[in-house]
Design a protein around this motif. Structure first.
Motif, PDB file in Angstrom:
ATOM      1  N   LEU A 200     -13.449  -0.868   0.487  1.00 53.08           N
ATOM      2  CA  LEU A 200     -13.711  -2.248   0.078  1.00 53.08           C
ATOM      3  C   LEU A 200     -14.317  -2.345  -1.312  1.00 53.08           C
ATOM      4  CD1 LEU A 200     -15.075  -3.863   3.379  1.00 53.08           C
ATOM      5  CD2 LEU A 200     -12.775  -4.021   2.405  1.00 53.08           C
ATOM      6  N   SER A 201     -14.999  -1.296  -1.759  1.00 56.63           N
ATOM      7  CA  SER A 201     -15.627  -1.329  -3.078  1.00 56.63           C
ATOM      8  C   SER A 201     -14.719  -0.784  -4.173  1.00 56.63           C
ATOM      9  CB  SER A 201     -16.930  -0.523  -3.062  1.00 56.63           C
ATOM     10  OG  SER A 201     -16.672   0.855  -2.842  1.00 56.63           O
ATOM     11  N   THR A 202     -13.607  -0.174  -3.809  1.00 59.24           N
ATOM     12  CA  THR A 202     -12.755   0.511  -4.785  1.00 59.24           C
ATOM     13  C   THR A 202     -11.370  -0.100  -4.913  1.00 59.24           C
ATOM     14  OG1 THR A 202     -13.920   2.588  -4.300  1.00 59.24           O
ATOM     15  CG2 THR A 202     -11.802   2.754  -5.456  1.00 59.24           C
ATOM     16  N   LEU A 203     -10.748  -0.403  -3.769  1.00 60.37           N
ATOM     17  CA  LEU A 203      -9.358  -0.842  -3.785  1.00 60.37           C
ATOM     18  C   LEU A 203      -9.239  -2.294  -4.234  1.00 60.37           C
ATOM     19  CD1 LEU A 203      -8.255   0.816  -0.441  1.00 60.37           C
ATOM     20  CD2 LEU A 203      -7.769   1.618  -2.761  1.00 60.37           C
ATOM     21  N   LYS A 204      -8.100  -2.593  -4.847  1.00 59.05           N
ATOM     22  CA  LYS A 204      -7.845  -3.955  -5.332  1.00 59.05           C
ATOM     23  C   LYS A 204      -6.383  -4.313  -5.115  1.00 59.05           C
ATOM     24  CE  LYS A 204      -7.129  -2.439 -10.143  1.00 59.05           C
ATOM     25  NZ  LYS A 204      -7.106  -1.011  -9.817  1.00 59.05           N
ATOM     26  N   GLN A 205      -6.043  -5.547  -5.440  1.00 62.50           N
ATOM     27  CA  GLN A 205      -4.687  -6.066  -5.261  1.00 62.50           C
ATOM     28  C   GLN A 205      -3.659  -5.126  -5.876  1.00 62.50           C
ATOM     29  OE1 GLN A 205      -4.149  -9.296  -3.899  1.00 62.50           O
ATOM     30  NE2 GLN A 205      -1.938  -9.028  -3.923  1.00 62.50           N
ATOM     31  N   GLY A 206      -2.653  -4.745  -5.065  1.00 60.16           N
ATOM     32  CA  GLY A 206      -1.557  -3.919  -5.566  1.00 60.16           C
ATOM     33  C   GLY A 206      -1.769  -2.431  -5.451  1.00 60.16           C
ATOM     34  N   ASP A 207      -3.010  -1.981  -5.180  1.00 62.79           N
ATOM     35  CA  ASP A 207      -3.228  -0.552  -4.939  1.00 62.79           C
ATOM     36  C   ASP A 207      -2.505  -0.146  -3.659  1.00 62.79           C
ATOM     37  OD1 ASP A 207      -4.805  -0.271  -7.173  1.00 62.79           O
ATOM     38  OD2 ASP A 207      -6.711  -0.416  -6.094  1.00 62.79           O
ATOM     39  N   GLU A 208      -2.108   1.104  -3.596  1.00 66.74           N
ATOM     40  CA  GLU A 208      -1.310   1.560  -2.455  1.00 66.74           C
ATOM     41  C   GLU A 208      -2.061   2.604  -1.631  1.00 66.74           C
ATOM     42  OE1 GLU A 208       3.044   0.760  -4.550  1.00 66.74           O
ATOM     43  OE2 GLU A 208       2.430   2.828  -4.082  1.00 66.74           O
ATOM     44  N   ILE A 209      -1.907   2.477  -0.322  1.00 65.40           N
ATOM     45  CA  ILE A 209      -2.460   3.413   0.650  1.00 65.40           C
ATOM     46  C   ILE A 209      -1.293   4.015   1.418  1.00 65.40           C
ATOM     47  CG2 ILE A 209      -3.903   3.671   2.709  1.00 65.40           C
ATOM     48  CD1 ILE A 209      -5.399   1.127   1.796  1.00 65.40           C
ATOM     49  N   ILE A 210      -1.221   5.342   1.445  1.00 64.22           N
ATOM     50  CA  ILE A 210      -0.147   6.004   2.184  1.00 64.22           C
ATOM     51  C   ILE A 210      -0.697   6.585   3.475  1.00 64.22           C
ATOM     52  CG2 ILE A 210       1.498   7.908   2.193  1.00 64.22           C
ATOM     53  CD1 ILE A 210       1.930   7.524  -0.745  1.00 64.22           C
ATOM     54  N   LEU A 211      -0.101   6.175   4.589  1.00 67.09           N
ATOM     55  CA  LEU A 211      -0.386   6.699   5.921  1.00 67.09           C
ATOM     56  C   LEU A 211       0.915   7.293   6.467  1.00 67.09           C
ATOM     57  CD1 LEU A 211      -2.261   3.510   7.231  1.00 67.09           C
ATOM     58  CD2 LEU A 211      -3.310   5.512   6.161  1.00 67.09           C
ATOM     59  N   SER A 212       0.921   7.694   7.723  1.00 61.94           N
ATOM     60  CA  SER A 212       2.169   8.119   8.350  1.00 61.94           C
ATOM     61  C   SER A 212       2.359   7.347   9.646  1.00 61.94           C
ATOM     62  CB  SER A 212       2.162   9.626   8.637  1.00 61.94           C
ATOM     63  OG  SER A 212       1.394   9.924   9.796  1.00 61.94           O
ATOM     64  N   VAL A 213       3.584   7.343  10.159  1.00 60.85           N
ATOM     65  CA  VAL A 213       3.879   6.610  11.396  1.00 60.85           C
ATOM     66  C   VAL A 213       3.254   7.279  12.609  1.00 60.85           C
ATOM     67  CG1 VAL A 213       6.025   5.629  10.504  1.00 60.85           C
ATOM     68  CG2 VAL A 213       6.080   7.820  11.745  1.00 60.85           C
ATOM     69  N   MET A 214       2.749   8.508  12.449  1.00 60.69           N
ATOM     70  CA  MET A 214       2.183   9.227  13.585  1.00 60.69           C
ATOM     71  C   MET A 214       0.672   9.045  13.707  1.00 60.69           C
ATOM     72  SD  MET A 214       2.195  13.219  12.299  1.00 60.69           S
ATOM     73  CE  MET A 214       3.867  13.191  11.640  1.00 60.69           C
ATOM     74  N   GLU A 215       0.074   8.198  12.872  1.00 62.36           N
ATOM     75  CA  GLU A 215      -1.382   8.091  12.880  1.00 62.36           C
ATOM     76  C   GLU A 215      -1.929   7.509  14.179  1.00 62.36           C
ATOM     77  OE1 GLU A 215      -3.072   9.638  10.594  1.00 62.36           O
ATOM     78  OE2 GLU A 215      -1.123  10.061   9.669  1.00 62.36           O
ATOM     79  N   HIS A 216      -3.056   8.051  14.606  1.00 55.53           N
ATOM     80  CA  HIS A 216      -3.851   7.475  15.679  1.00 55.53           C
ATOM     81  C   HIS A 216      -4.327   6.101  15.224  1.00 55.53           C
ATOM     82  CE1 HIS A 216      -7.330   7.032  18.396  1.00 55.53           C
ATOM     83  NE2 HIS A 216      -6.820   7.981  19.150  1.00 55.53           N
ATOM     84  N   HIS A 217      -4.487   5.184  16.155  1.00 59.17           N
ATOM     85  CA  HIS A 217      -4.942   3.834  15.789  1.00 59.17           C
ATOM     86  C   HIS A 217      -6.227   3.866  14.967  1.00 59.17           C
ATOM     87  CE1 HIS A 217      -2.714   2.248  19.629  1.00 59.17           C
ATOM     88  NE2 HIS A 217      -1.883   2.616  18.667  1.00 59.17           N
ATOM     89  N   SER A 218      -7.069   4.866  15.194  1.00 57.13           N
ATOM     90  CA  SER A 218      -8.333   4.965  14.453  1.00 57.13           C
ATOM     91  C   SER A 218      -8.118   5.217  12.969  1.00 57.13           C
ATOM     92  CB  SER A 218      -9.195   6.088  15.046  1.00 57.13           C
ATOM     93  OG  SER A 218      -9.597   5.773  16.349  1.00 57.13           O
TER      94      SER A 218
END
Length: 420
Positions: A112-130
Motif C-alpha cells: 500500500l505504501s509502494t504500489l501505484k496506478q498501473g504497477d504490475e503484480i505477477i502471481l500464478s494460477v496455482m496460488e493459495h488464497h492466502s
C-alpha cells in the motif's frame, strides 16, 4: 541412502508422535493430510507444557526471573528459525500468527505504501488464497494490475510465459514454492533472478517447502519468504516472515500497539528496531518457543534426510496409484526415484465426489483431504470442482500407502457398483 535405510526414518520417529498411535473407527490411524497440518512430536508438546508450567510470563517487559527466562526462550527460537532458513540476521525473522498474516503484513506495509496506478503484480494460477486475496485487495486500493502465470502441459509453473509477462512495470512477483495441489516445485531461484533484473521484488510462499526440504533464503535471493509453524511440526497460531533487512527497515509498521514502539507521546510515536517493529502486542510466546523446538527436531533429523525419504515415499505412492486406471492425478509425475515433485497427490476418481471418497476412507481410519485446498482458481483452471489429496510426511510408511491404496480400491469398487 538405500530404501532399507530410508525406511528406518519413519520407524525411528513414529514413537515421537503420540497422536499416530490410535484407532479411528476401529482401524489404525493412517494420517495422510500433512499438507493441511502436520502432527506434533513430543519435544514440541513438552516445550509448550514446560513454558506454561515453569516460565509463564510476558516477554521483554519484566526484569524478574520468569520474564527473563521466557524472553530468552522466545528470542532463542527466533535465532533457530533464522538459522533454519539461513537468514543473514536474526532481525530478518518476524513472528506472525501464520503465513497468511505474514503475506498481509507485506501487502499492507509495503504494497500500500509502494504500489501505484498501473504497477504490475505477477502471481500464478496455482496460488493459495492466502497469496491471492491480499494482492487483490492491494490492487483494488492502489490501481495496480494483477497478471497470472499459467501452467505447462505437465501442469507446472510456466517459466517461459513468466518471462513474457514480466516487464519494467512489474513491481512484485509473489509465488508459491511448492503447490499444495499440484505438488510441483517451482524454480524460485530463477524466478527471483529474472524478477530482480526488472527491478521487481519477490515474495515466496514456502509453507509447503520449508517443512520438507532444505530452504536457503540467501541462495534463493528472495526479498520475502513466509512459513507456517503448524505445517512443520509446531503449534497452530505461529508463523514467520523472512525479509531482507534493509527492505524491512524501509517498510512502515503494520499494526500499532505495545512492543513495537520506542517512544510514545500523545501526538506521535517512534518505532522499535527490527524485528519488534512488526510485532505489536503480547505475542504467541509459547507457540514461538514450540516453533523453536520444532526447528530443533527437524534439524536434528536433517532436512536432506527428510527430503530423501519423502522422495522414496512419493515414488512408491505414484507407483501404487498407477495401478488404478480410474484415478486421475494432478501436477507433474515424479521420476522413478520420486524426484521433481512434493510428497502429495491430488486426484479424482471419475464421477465420485472427493468428499464422498474421503468419507469412505475415513471409515477405514485413513485421513485424506477433500475439497479445493484453498486453490479455487486453480481447480477452475484444471476443470475440476474439487480433488481428493493424500499428502505424506517423514513419519509415514510404505505400509500406510499400501493400506490407503487397498482402501481406495475398495472405495472405487463400491462407487462403481452404484454408478454402474
Amino acid at each position: 541412502m538405500t530404501i532399507a535405510q530410508e525406511r528406518t526414518l519413519a520407524a525411528q520417529v513414529r514413537a515421537d508422535f503420540p497422536i499416530l498411535d490410535q484407532e479411528i473407527n476401529g482401524k489404525p490411524l493412517v494420517y495422510l493430510d500433512n499438507a493441511a497440518t502436520s502432527q506434533k512430536p513430543q519435544a514440541v508438546l513438552q516445550a509448550l507444557q514446560h513454558y506454561y508450567e515453569h516460565d509463564n510470563a510476558n516477554v521483554h517487559r519484566g526484569v524478574h526471573t520468569l520474564s527473563s527466562r521466557a524472553t530468552d526462550a522466545y528470542e532463542g527460537a527466533r535465532d533457530k528459525v533464522a538459522k533454519f532458513v539461513n537468514a543473514a540476521s536474526r532481525q530478518e525473522i518476524i513472528y506472525t500468527r501464520n503465513a497468511s498474516e505474514a503475506i498481509n503484513l507485506v501487502s499492507n506495509a509495503w504494497g500500500l505504501s509502494t504500489l501505484k496506478q498501473g504497477d504490475e503484480i505477477i502471481l500464478s494460477v496455482m496460488e493459495h488464497h492466502s497469496n491471492l486475496i491480499p494482492w487483490q485487495l492491494v490492487a483494488q486500493k492502489t490501481g495496480a494490475v494483477l497478471k497470472f502465470v499459467e501452467l505447462t502441459e505437465t501442469e507446472e509453473f510456466n517459466l517461459e510465459q513468466f518471462k513474457s509477462l514480466i516487464s519494467d512495470k512489474t513491481k512484485l512477483v509473489s509465488v508459491v514454492h511448492v503447490s499444495n495441489t499440484l505438488g510441483c516445485i517451482n524454480p524460485v531461484k530463477e524466478i527471483c533472478a529474472i524478477a530482480h533484473q526488472h527491478g521487481a521484488r519477490v515474495l515466496i510462499d514456502a509453507c509447503q517447502s520449508v517443512p520438507h526440504m532444505p530452504v536457503d533464503v540467501q541462495d534463493i535471493d528472495c526479498d520475502w519468504l513466509v512459513g507456517s509453524g503448524h505445517k512443520m511440526c509446531a503449534a497452530t497460531g505461529i508463523g514467520f516472515l523472512y525479509g531482507k533487512l534493509a527492505l524491512l527497515r524501509s517498510m512502515p509498521p503494520f499494526l500499532g500497539g505495545g512492543e513495537m514502539i520506542a517512544d510514545v507521546f500523545l501526538d506521535h510515536s517512534t518505532y522499535a528496531d527490527l524485528p519488534h517493529k512488526f510485532e505489536a502486542g503480547t505475542p504467541a510466546i509459547a507457540e514461538a518457543i514450540a516453533l523453536g523446538a520444532a526447528v530443533d527436531y527437524l534439524m536434528g533429523l536433517g532436512m536432506d534426510k527428510i527430503h530423501a525419504y519423502e522422495e522414496e515415499l512419493t515414488a512408491y505412492l505414484y507407483q501404487r496409484l498407477a495401478e488404478l486406471p480410474e484415478v486421475r492425478t494432478y501436477g507433474p509425475k515424479p521420476t522413478e526415484d520420486g524426484k521433481g515433485r512434493a510428497a502429495l497427490a491430488a486426484f479424482t476418481v471419475g464421477a465420485v465426489h472427493p468428499h464422498d471418497l474421503s468419507t469412505i476412507l475415513d471409515q477405514a481410519g485413513i485421513a485424506i483431504r477433500a475439497g479445493h485446498h484453498c486453490t479455487q482458481p486453480l481447480h477452475r483452471h484444471l476443470g475440476a470442482q474439487s480433488t481428493a489429496r493424500a499428502s505424506l510426511y517423514f513419519y509415514n510408511t510404505r505400509e500406510e500407502i499400501d493400506v490407503f491404496i487397498e482402501s481406495l480400491k475398495e472405495a472405487i469398487e463400491f462407487f462403481g457398483s452404484i454408478f454402474g
